[in-house]
Enzyme design. Structure first.
Site, PDB file in Angstrom:
ATOM      1  N   ASN A 150       0.829  -1.206   0.000  1.00  9.08           N
ATOM      2  CA  ASN A 150       0.000   0.000   0.000  1.00  9.08           C
ATOM      3  C   ASN A 150       0.864   1.257   0.000  1.00  9.08           C
ATOM      4  O   ASN A 150       1.967   1.241   0.535  1.00  9.08           O
ATOM      5  CB  ASN A 150      -0.901   0.002   1.243  1.00  9.08           C
ATOM      6  CG  ASN A 150      -1.962  -1.072   1.174  1.00  9.08           C
ATOM      7  OD1 ASN A 150      -2.516  -1.333   0.119  1.00  9.08           O
ATOM      8  ND2 ASN A 150      -2.243  -1.709   2.304  1.00  9.08           N
ATOM      9  N   CYS A 172      -5.591  -7.613  -3.147  1.00 10.36           N
ATOM     10  CA  CYS A 172      -6.030  -7.130  -1.838  1.00 10.36           C
ATOM     11  C   CYS A 172      -7.153  -8.017  -1.311  1.00 10.36           C
ATOM     12  O   CYS A 172      -8.034  -8.438  -2.063  1.00 10.36           O
ATOM     13  CB  CYS A 172      -6.520  -5.686  -1.950  1.00 10.36           C
ATOM     14  SG  CYS A 172      -7.100  -4.988  -0.387  1.00 10.36           S
ATOM     15  N   HIS A 173      -7.137  -8.266  -0.001  1.00  7.97           N
ATOM     16  CA  HIS A 173      -8.129  -9.168   0.590  1.00  7.97           C
ATOM     17  C   HIS A 173      -9.322  -8.441   1.199  1.00  7.97           C
ATOM     18  O   HIS A 173     -10.164  -9.076   1.830  1.00  7.97           O
ATOM     19  CB  HIS A 173      -7.471 -10.060   1.646  1.00  7.97           C
ATOM     20  CG  HIS A 173      -6.765  -9.308   2.734  1.00  7.97           C
ATOM     21  ND1 HIS A 173      -5.741  -9.850   3.473  1.00  7.97           N
ATOM     22  CD2 HIS A 173      -6.924  -8.050   3.216  1.00  7.97           C
ATOM     23  CE1 HIS A 173      -5.311  -8.975   4.358  1.00  7.97           C
ATOM     24  NE2 HIS A 173      -6.022  -7.879   4.227  1.00  7.97           N
ATOM     25  N   HIS A 209      -9.458  -0.195  -1.556  1.00  7.38           N
ATOM     26  CA  HIS A 209      -9.857   0.213  -0.206  1.00  7.38           C
ATOM     27  C   HIS A 209     -11.055   1.160  -0.206  1.00  7.38           C
ATOM     28  O   HIS A 209     -11.534   1.536   0.863  1.00  7.38           O
ATOM     29  CB  HIS A 209      -8.696   0.849   0.571  1.00  7.38           C
ATOM     30  CG  HIS A 209      -7.629  -0.127   0.943  1.00  7.38           C
ATOM     31  ND1 HIS A 209      -6.361   0.265   1.336  1.00  7.38           N
ATOM     32  CD2 HIS A 209      -7.621  -1.485   0.985  1.00  7.38           C
ATOM     33  CE1 HIS A 209      -5.633  -0.798   1.603  1.00  7.38           C
ATOM     34  NE2 HIS A 209      -6.378  -1.878   1.393  1.00  7.38           N
TER      35      HIS A 209
END
Length: 447
Positions: A150, A172-173, A209
């Site tokens: 990130n 990304c999880h 995000h």
């Protein structure tokens, strides 16, 4: 059995590098070489021993030849897959990202993607990624690249800026968490055992995000009507300050109830598809003060804890049980196996916009679903979210473009413009500029 050469940049890390090798030990159809590269060569060498233990404990001894490489060029040479998971700078640099803005009244839950902390993290990370992208072009131009670092959108963008033909994606999880949340709700709504989160289909789009789901289903059953009903239930949005206080006391910084994700649905008609801690940072209202944030059950991750955790990870000795391969929520190895031709998966990906997210600029790194198969990553067209969500997303994307351009041109005046445009920047102009000057002065001392 497929042979693959893997380079892990950040190979001295005690989290992602270990997790990736442990997941790899659970795969029966790949073998080859792993080269661990880290600016801390000793840490990478230590992880060679851990990696060999992982494969031995899982009955796969000799399946992968693991080495540590002293130079990035040597590590990349001939690689088929490059995994990037680095901490851009010392943990102590996060003081400038988190504590200094807090002293001016700007609160951040994470501070690694957006806000003052995210912008200054990008300032030090992007030059590293420009260099990595150029090195990949020189030493393994056909390799697939998975970035975990990130700010993911900007770090992945920097790779493409340096090497436009690179075959890279951000992994990304965060989307997995909303799938898990919905899977638990499916159990309640339909009176069944909780399904695997992979059974929950979500149609998502946005930037990493700050991603939103416009559709969700389980075995063909639409779930968004149930989400709408949940948002009409007054108990869903009750004050959870007590929960936040318990999390503070127990140091459960990463827990949340997806109340902010649901609040986005209540106000704008799309379900947040990332953790509440991340979603909160892209708009000005949830972090107006600590009281408001705590009312949603969310707490900030303290800088002091980050320092302690960094020390704990560096000194950690793994037990045998911790190195046994188990099913995880991570998809790095699934992506590798798909790219090598073992299977096809449909999952969330962060890649340049080819039109799959129509409301964001072409070329911008966007998050949506896509198919990953043999030597191929193909994004799928996302459903448009409501106009208000598009508006929020476009503003975030424009700030990201300013930040990328500032890093590329090493132009701190342009970086200030991005800083002032960030959604969390609600300070009077003179105070905002003072914060920027202090953070910039501190950042220059870090170099």
């Amino acid at each position: 059995m497929t042979n693959v050469n893997i380079c892990i940049i950040g190979g001295g890390g005690r989290a992602w590098a270990i997790t990736f090798m442990r997941d790899l030990a659970g795969a029966d159809d790949v073998q080859g070489k792993i080269c661990l590269y880290d600016i801390d060569h000793e840490a990478a060498s230590n992880n060679v021993e851990v990696g060999n233990r992982i494969f031995r404990l899982n009955g796969k001894e000799g399946r992968f030849h693991i080495t540590s490489c002293p130079s990035l060029a040597q590590a990349l040479e001939g690689s088929d897959l490059v995994v990037i998971s680095i901490e851009p700078g010392k943990t102590s640099y996060r003081y400038n990202d988190l504590i200094v803005p807090e002293q001016y009244g700007v609160l951040q839950t994470v501070g690694d993607t957006t806000g003052p902390g995210g912008i200054f993290r990008a300032r030090r990370a992007l030059p590293m990624f420009f260099d990595i992208g150029k090195s990949i072009e020189r030493h393994c131009p056909e390799a697939w690249v998975i970035n975990y670092t990130n700010p993911m959108t900007l770090c992945t963008a920097a790779l493409y800026q340096a090497f436009p033909a690179i075959k890279a994606m951000g992994c990304c999880h965060e989307v997995f968490h909303i799938q898990t949340f919905l899977a638990k709700k499916v159990s309640t709504w339909f009176g069944v055992e909780t399904p695997n989160r992979r059974e929950i289909a979500v149609d998502i789009s946005g930037v990493n995000h700050f991603t939103f789901a416009t559709k969700a289903s389980w075995k063909g059953k639409d779930l968004m009507g149930y989400v709408a009903a949940l948002c009409e239930d007054s108990e869903t949005f009750g004050d959870t300050t007590d929960t936040a206080n318990k999390r503070l006391k127990a140091e459960k910084w990463f827990e949340g109830d997806h109340t902010i994700a649901l609040d986005f649905y209540r106000n704008f008609g799309a379900l947040g598809a990332a953790g509440d801690r991340h979603l909160a940072e892209f708009v000005p209202w949830y972090l107006a003060d600590e009281k408001e944030l705590h009312s949603f059950g969310i707490v900030r991750t303290p800088y002091a804890w980050r320092e302690r955790e960094a020390v704990r990870k560096r000194e950690k000795l793994f037990t045998d049980d911790e190195l046994i391969s188990k099913e995880t929520n991570e998809e790095g190895v699934d992506i590798l196996r798909s790219l090598m031709g073992a299977r096809t998966i449909y999952t969330n990906i962060n890649v340049p916009n080819q039109g799959q997210v129509p409301y964001l600029p072409l070329g911008h790194i966007v998050e949506s679903n896509g198919f990953i198969s043999h030597n191929s990553i193909k994004p799928s067209l996302a459903t448009l979210p409501p106009l208000a969500i598009q508006t929020l997303e476009r503003h975030v994307a424009e700030v990201q473009e300013l930040t990328l351009k500032a890093a590329l041109q090493q132009d701190d005046k342009l970086l200030l413009q991005a800083f002032l445009n960030d959604p969390l920047m609600r300070l009077p102009l003179s105070k905002a500029k003072a914060l920027f000057r202090e953070m910039l002065e501190n950042a220059n001392k870090q170099n």
